[in-house]
Scaffold this active site. Structure first.
Site, PDB file in Angstrom:
ATOM      1  CG  HIS A 196      -1.772  -1.172   1.365  1.00 12.16           C
ATOM      2  ND1 HIS A 196      -2.066  -1.753   2.568  1.00 12.16           N
ATOM      3  CD2 HIS A 196      -2.414  -1.919   0.436  1.00 12.16           C
ATOM      4  CE1 HIS A 196      -2.863  -2.796   2.389  1.00 12.16           C
ATOM      5  NE2 HIS A 196      -3.083  -2.915   1.095  1.00 12.16           N
ATOM      6  CE  LYS A 218       1.695   3.362   5.401  1.00 14.11           C
ATOM      7  NZ  LYS A 218       1.109   2.216   4.679  1.00 14.11           N
ATOM      8  CE1 TYR A 234       0.658  -1.050   8.511  1.00 11.65           C
ATOM      9  CE2 TYR A 234      -0.798  -1.310  10.390  1.00 11.65           C
ATOM     10  CZ  TYR A 234      -0.315  -1.762   9.183  1.00 11.65           C
ATOM     11  OH  TYR A 234      -0.811  -2.918   8.648  1.00 11.65           O
ATOM     12  CG  ASP A 278      -4.008  -5.907  -0.152  1.00  7.76           C
ATOM     13  OD1 ASP A 278      -4.342  -4.734  -0.430  1.00  7.76           O
ATOM     14  OD2 ASP A 278      -3.674  -6.245   0.995  1.00  7.76           O
TER      15      ASP A 278
END
Length: 181
Positions: free
Chosen positions: A61, A70, A130, A168
């Site tokens: 992503h 992140k 995250y 995904d």
């Protein structure tokens, strides 16, 4: 805190000590001054937590606008975490880096804006935190196909079945993905 640059510019593996005693352990996940001393100056604006079971693949992503840096940590369990360089101007465009993060190894990874991110769960379950430098913007979210042969990611799948969301599975191959300059 120990910081080790990955082969992809801007990606850093961080190791923070676990302080154990009879109560359990303590671990410092983020300390602005220590990060700054390591050359990592960013402001986190959103924290996300996911729980996944063995065999789950999440990713790859990224946000094409409002790109997110992140800081990824496995709070419980073990994951194989992956960053893919999507910056066309980078000498490592299209290359990936992977590292095992676990509750017990004290590792986190910082992935700067301009990268796709994903992971594979190696333990029965894994809780992954995250910390993000930009807010989630679903209209800008994109997905690169996790098993695109052009990327050549060596996922440690073994003979276990993989669990991948429909979103995904429908990710774009790198050759068709929107990327950064």
């Amino acid at each position: 805190m120990k910081s080790t640059p990955a082969p992809l510019d801007g990606v850093v593996v961080l190791e923070t000590p676990l302080f154990h005693d009879e109560r359990g352990y303590f671990r410092e996940l983020h300390h602005a001054q220590k990060f700054s001393a390591a050359g990592l100056e960013m402001t986190f604006v959103q924290d996300n937590l996911s729980r996944s079971r063995r065999g789950v693949v999440r990713g790859l992503h990224y946000q094409i606008e409002q790109p997110q840096g992140k800081l990824v940590t496995a709070l419980t369990g073990t994951i194989f975490d992956v960053a893919v360089d999507l910056r066309r101007s980078s000498p490592t465009f299209g290359q990936w880096f992977g590292v095992e993060l676990s509750e017990s190894n004290g590792r986190s990874i910082y992935i700067p804006p301009g990268f796709a991110h994903g992971f594979y769960v190696l333990s029965d379950t894994a809780d992954v935190l995250y910390k993000c430098t930009a807010l989630y913007a679903p209209q800008f979210e994109r997905t690169v196909l996790w098993n695109d042969l052009a990327l050549g990611i060596t996922w440690p799948l073994g003979d276990r079945p993989t669990i991948v969301s429909g979103k995904d599975q429908a990710g774009a191959p790198l050759a068709q993905a929107e990327t950064f300059r």
